[in-house]
Design an enzyme around this catalytic site. Sequence first.
Site, PDB file in Angstrom:
ATOM      1  N   ARG A 179      -9.208   8.238  -0.596  1.00  0.00           N
ATOM      2  CA  ARG A 179     -10.098   8.673   0.482  1.00  0.00           C
ATOM      3  C   ARG A 179     -10.985   9.805   0.011  1.00  0.00           C
ATOM      4  O   ARG A 179     -10.622  10.571  -0.877  1.00  0.00           O
ATOM      5  CB  ARG A 179      -9.275   9.110   1.696  1.00  0.00           C
ATOM      6  CG  ARG A 179      -8.493   7.974   2.328  1.00  0.00           C
ATOM      7  CD  ARG A 179      -7.907   8.396   3.658  1.00  0.00           C
ATOM      8  NE  ARG A 179      -8.913   8.466   4.670  1.00  0.00           N
ATOM      9  CZ  ARG A 179      -9.112   7.546   5.618  1.00  0.00           C
ATOM     10  NH1 ARG A 179      -8.347   6.476   5.676  1.00  0.00           N
ATOM     11  NH2 ARG A 179     -10.063   7.699   6.505  1.00  0.00           N
ATOM     12  N   HIS A 225      -3.693  -4.234   7.945  1.00  0.00           N
ATOM     13  CA  HIS A 225      -3.810  -3.071   8.822  1.00  0.00           C
ATOM     14  C   HIS A 225      -2.882  -3.215  10.029  1.00  0.00           C
ATOM     15  O   HIS A 225      -3.027  -4.127  10.819  1.00  0.00           O
ATOM     16  CB  HIS A 225      -5.232  -2.825   9.324  1.00  0.00           C
ATOM     17  CG  HIS A 225      -5.424  -1.380   9.685  1.00  0.00           C
ATOM     18  ND1 HIS A 225      -5.826  -0.436   8.773  1.00  0.00           N
ATOM     19  CD2 HIS A 225      -5.189  -0.716  10.829  1.00  0.00           C
ATOM     20  CE1 HIS A 225      -5.858   0.741   9.343  1.00  0.00           C
ATOM     21  NE2 HIS A 225      -5.476   0.603  10.586  1.00  0.00           N
ATOM     22  N   GLY A 226      -1.954  -2.299  10.120  1.00  0.00           N
ATOM     23  CA  GLY A 226      -1.049  -2.257  11.278  1.00  0.00           C
ATOM     24  C   GLY A 226       0.030  -3.334  11.270  1.00  0.00           C
ATOM     25  O   GLY A 226       0.723  -3.514  12.256  1.00  0.00           O
ATOM     26  N   GLU A 228     -11.073  -9.064   3.436  1.00  0.00           N
ATOM     27  CA  GLU A 228      -9.794  -8.715   4.045  1.00  0.00           C
ATOM     28  C   GLU A 228     -10.039  -8.599   5.549  1.00  0.00           C
ATOM     29  O   GLU A 228     -10.818  -7.749   5.991  1.00  0.00           O
ATOM     30  CB  GLU A 228      -9.256  -7.393   3.481  1.00  0.00           C
ATOM     31  CG  GLU A 228      -7.917  -7.027   4.112  1.00  0.00           C
ATOM     32  CD  GLU A 228      -7.236  -5.839   3.444  1.00  0.00           C
ATOM     33  OE1 GLU A 228      -7.505  -5.562   2.261  1.00  0.00           O
ATOM     34  OE2 GLU A 228      -6.431  -5.179   4.129  1.00  0.00           O
ATOM     35  N   GLU A 276      -8.728   0.530  -2.821  1.00  0.00           N
ATOM     36  CA  GLU A 276      -9.542   0.554  -1.603  1.00  0.00           C
ATOM     37  C   GLU A 276     -10.374   1.821  -1.639  1.00  0.00           C
ATOM     38  O   GLU A 276      -9.847   2.911  -1.920  1.00  0.00           O
ATOM     39  CB  GLU A 276      -8.656   0.632  -0.362  1.00  0.00           C
ATOM     40  CG  GLU A 276      -7.866  -0.601  -0.078  1.00  0.00           C
ATOM     41  CD  GLU A 276      -6.958  -0.378   1.128  1.00  0.00           C
ATOM     42  OE1 GLU A 276      -6.938   0.720   1.700  1.00  0.00           O
ATOM     43  OE2 GLU A 276      -6.266  -1.319   1.486  1.00  0.00           O
ATOM     44  N   GLY A 320       1.163  -1.192   4.381  1.00  0.00           N
ATOM     45  CA  GLY A 320       1.542   0.118   3.877  1.00  0.00           C
ATOM     46  C   GLY A 320       2.476   0.902   4.769  1.00  0.00           C
ATOM     47  O   GLY A 320       3.663   1.071   4.469  1.00  0.00           O
ATOM     48  N   ASN A 353       0.863  -1.188   0.000  1.00  0.00           N
ATOM     49  CA  ASN A 353       0.000   0.000   0.000  1.00  0.00           C
ATOM     50  C   ASN A 353       0.899   1.238   0.000  1.00  0.00           C
ATOM     51  O   ASN A 353       1.688   1.439   0.936  1.00  0.00           O
ATOM     52  CB  ASN A 353      -0.902  -0.053   1.239  1.00  0.00           C
ATOM     53  CG  ASN A 353      -1.824   1.146   1.320  1.00  0.00           C
ATOM     54  OD1 ASN A 353      -1.392   2.268   1.073  1.00  0.00           O
ATOM     55  ND2 ASN A 353      -3.070   0.928   1.670  1.00  0.00           N
ATOM     56  N   ASP A 406      -0.030   4.489  -0.102  1.00  0.00           N
ATOM     57  CA  ASP A 406      -0.700   5.741   0.289  1.00  0.00           C
ATOM     58  C   ASP A 406       0.251   6.753   0.925  1.00  0.00           C
ATOM     59  O   ASP A 406       0.165   7.952   0.673  1.00  0.00           O
ATOM     60  CB  ASP A 406      -1.777   5.469   1.357  1.00  0.00           C
ATOM     61  CG  ASP A 406      -2.965   4.710   0.816  1.00  0.00           C
ATOM     62  OD1 ASP A 406      -3.065   4.545  -0.406  1.00  0.00           O
ATOM     63  OD2 ASP A 406      -3.792   4.271   1.641  1.00  0.00           O
ATOM     64  N   HIS A 407       1.143   6.244   1.808  1.00  0.00           N
ATOM     65  CA  HIS A 407       1.908   7.199   2.607  1.00  0.00           C
ATOM     66  C   HIS A 407       3.100   7.800   1.872  1.00  0.00           C
ATOM     67  O   HIS A 407       3.729   8.734   2.366  1.00  0.00           O
ATOM     68  CB  HIS A 407       2.266   6.589   3.964  1.00  0.00           C
ATOM     69  CG  HIS A 407       1.012   6.332   4.761  1.00  0.00           C
ATOM     70  ND1 HIS A 407       0.137   7.347   5.076  1.00  0.00           N
ATOM     71  CD2 HIS A 407       0.453   5.192   5.217  1.00  0.00           C
ATOM     72  CE1 HIS A 407      -0.897   6.843   5.732  1.00  0.00           C
ATOM     73  NE2 HIS A 407      -0.735   5.531   5.828  1.00  0.00           N
ATOM     74  N   ARG A 463      -6.725  12.917   1.127  1.00  0.00           N
ATOM     75  CA  ARG A 463      -5.617  13.387   1.968  1.00  0.00           C
ATOM     76  C   ARG A 463      -4.265  12.842   1.514  1.00  0.00           C
ATOM     77  O   ARG A 463      -3.238  13.401   1.828  1.00  0.00           O
ATOM     78  CB  ARG A 463      -5.850  13.041   3.434  1.00  0.00           C
ATOM     79  CG  ARG A 463      -5.699  11.583   3.753  1.00  0.00           C
ATOM     80  CD  ARG A 463      -5.889  11.306   5.217  1.00  0.00           C
ATOM     81  NE  ARG A 463      -7.266  11.521   5.631  1.00  0.00           N
ATOM     82  CZ  ARG A 463      -7.800  10.961   6.715  1.00  0.00           C
ATOM     83  NH1 ARG A 463      -7.066  10.206   7.492  1.00  0.00           N
ATOM     84  NH2 ARG A 463      -9.057  11.173   7.027  1.00  0.00           N
ATOM     85  N   HIS A 509      -5.600   3.607  -1.326  1.00  0.00           N
ATOM     86  CA  HIS A 509      -6.908   3.960  -0.777  1.00  0.00           C
ATOM     87  C   HIS A 509      -7.212   5.386  -1.224  1.00  0.00           C
ATOM     88  O   HIS A 509      -6.529   6.325  -0.813  1.00  0.00           O
ATOM     89  CB  HIS A 509      -6.832   3.875   0.762  1.00  0.00           C
ATOM     90  CG  HIS A 509      -8.129   4.151   1.451  1.00  0.00           C
ATOM     91  ND1 HIS A 509      -8.265   4.042   2.810  1.00  0.00           N
ATOM     92  CD2 HIS A 509      -9.341   4.518   0.985  1.00  0.00           C
ATOM     93  CE1 HIS A 509      -9.516   4.336   3.153  1.00  0.00           C
ATOM     94  NE2 HIS A 509     -10.184   4.645   2.062  1.00  0.00           N
ATOM     95  N   ARG A 512       4.020  18.775   1.616  1.00  0.00           N
ATOM     96  CA  ARG A 512       4.635  19.992   1.094  1.00  0.00           C
ATOM     97  C   ARG A 512       4.024  20.475  -0.206  1.00  0.00           C
ATOM     98  O   ARG A 512       4.503  21.417  -0.804  1.00  0.00           O
ATOM     99  CB  ARG A 512       6.132  19.744   0.868  1.00  0.00           C
ATOM    100  CG  ARG A 512       6.956  19.820   2.127  1.00  0.00           C
ATOM    101  CD  ARG A 512       6.997  21.251   2.636  1.00  0.00           C
ATOM    102  NE  ARG A 512       7.796  21.377   3.831  1.00  0.00           N
ATOM    103  CZ  ARG A 512       9.108  21.619   3.830  1.00  0.00           C
ATOM    104  NH1 ARG A 512       9.761  21.717   2.709  1.00  0.00           N
ATOM    105  NH2 ARG A 512       9.748  21.732   4.965  1.00  0.00           N
ATOM    106  N   THR A 558      -8.155   3.910   8.724  1.00  0.00           N
ATOM    107  CA  THR A 558      -9.393   3.124   8.757  1.00  0.00           C
ATOM    108  C   THR A 558      -9.491   2.422  10.108  1.00  0.00           C
ATOM    109  O   THR A 558      -8.665   1.585  10.428  1.00  0.00           O
ATOM    110  CB  THR A 558      -9.367   2.094   7.609  1.00  0.00           C
ATOM    111  OG1 THR A 558      -8.964   2.774   6.423  1.00  0.00           O
ATOM    112  CG2 THR A 558     -10.716   1.468   7.397  1.00  0.00           C
TER     113      THR A 558
HETATM  114  N1  PXP Z   1      -5.867  -2.753   4.341  1.00  0.00           N
HETATM  115  C1  PXP Z   1      -6.835  -1.801   4.406  1.00  0.00           C
HETATM  116  C2  PXP Z   1      -8.216  -2.188   4.016  1.00  0.00           C
HETATM  117  C3  PXP Z   1      -6.537  -0.498   4.801  1.00  0.00           C
HETATM  118  O1  PXP Z   1      -7.515   0.439   4.848  1.00  0.00           O
HETATM  119  C4  PXP Z   1      -5.201  -0.154   5.111  1.00  0.00           C
HETATM  120  C5  PXP Z   1      -4.854   1.245   5.476  1.00  0.00           C
HETATM  121  O2  PXP Z   1      -5.181   2.087   4.424  1.00  0.00           O
HETATM  122  C6  PXP Z   1      -4.227  -1.175   5.005  1.00  0.00           C
HETATM  123  C7  PXP Z   1      -4.590  -2.457   4.641  1.00  0.00           C
HETATM  124  C8  PXP Z   1      -2.779  -0.906   5.281  1.00  0.00           C
HETATM  125  O3  PXP Z   1      -2.611  -0.606   6.625  1.00  0.00           O
HETATM  126  P1  PXP Z   1      -1.188  -0.118   7.146  1.00  0.00           P
HETATM  127  O4  PXP Z   1      -0.873   1.169   6.457  1.00  0.00           O
HETATM  128  O5  PXP Z   1      -1.408   0.018   8.613  1.00  0.00           O
HETATM  129  O6  PXP Z   1      -0.201  -1.195   6.786  1.00  0.00           O
END
Ligand code: PXP
Length: 238
Positions: free
Chosen positions: A45, A190-191, A151, A70, A212, A7, A9-10, A49, A43, A18, A101
């Site tokens: 959103r 997640h996490g 998931e 996502e 992610g 993932n 996203d970050h 963001r 994802h 910035r 999430t």
């Molecule tokens: N799976 C889903 C459905 C999520 O919403 C997220 C966070 O966007 C992740 C996985 C990844 O989570 P993490 O960034 O904590 O690894």
Amino acid sequence: MATLGVNIDHVATLRNARGTFYPCPVEAAVLATLAGADQITVHLREDRRHITDRDVRVLREMVQVPFNLEMGCTEEMIAIALKTKPDMVTLVPEKREERTTEGGLDVRARAQDIALATKRLVDAGIPVSLFVEPDAAVLDACKASGATMVELHTGRYAETAGSLQQEELARIVRSASYAQALGLVVHAGHGLHYRNTQPIAAIPGMHDLNIGHSIVARAVLVGFERAVREMKALVAGQ
Ligand code: PXP
């Protein structure tokens, strides 16, 4: 053997901090793929963001492995998915104010919406996964919705320690087995990070882990390819 969905996203979070054009999520997706990512996940959103609509369009064109979008179960997002045609959609709950999430999709409370959204996406050739709590009643509702994948939310597992974490792991293991008996493909995420991923990856029949934040955080220190390679080895049980 589980596979790794990265993932990104970050990467966009860092860029947007910035308002620059770097670091570029597309470059991150290319490097992650070179390092062995089996899937790229973003994802989109509601408040944009991190990932933007343009990111989704360009990633769709550039990503060479399956591309998992996502998104919240809203009309706006469904329209974007139908237009962009990712390889799969994961429906997630979304509240504008949350930091990330925070819980699984309430498939029982939103059964009709979710079944309808799933049908529209599946009819357009886009398979649907539902991001849910590891709970048998919720999994029954997932099956009834027409989704073919779930998931399992590993957030509570990631946030706890000791016996509480072991209990949560056992709940995820039971739920994965229950979901598979229903004929659902099981993912988790997640996490997850470099010290808690292996027990989840080792769950029998676990298909894909979406990870992610920990990978992007490690990439800042050691580089994206190394961060992905290290996680891929953990997910593959090496
Ligand atoms: N799976 C889903 C459905 C999520 O919403 C997220 C966070 O966007 C992740 C996985 C990844 O989570 P993490 O960034 O904590 O690894």
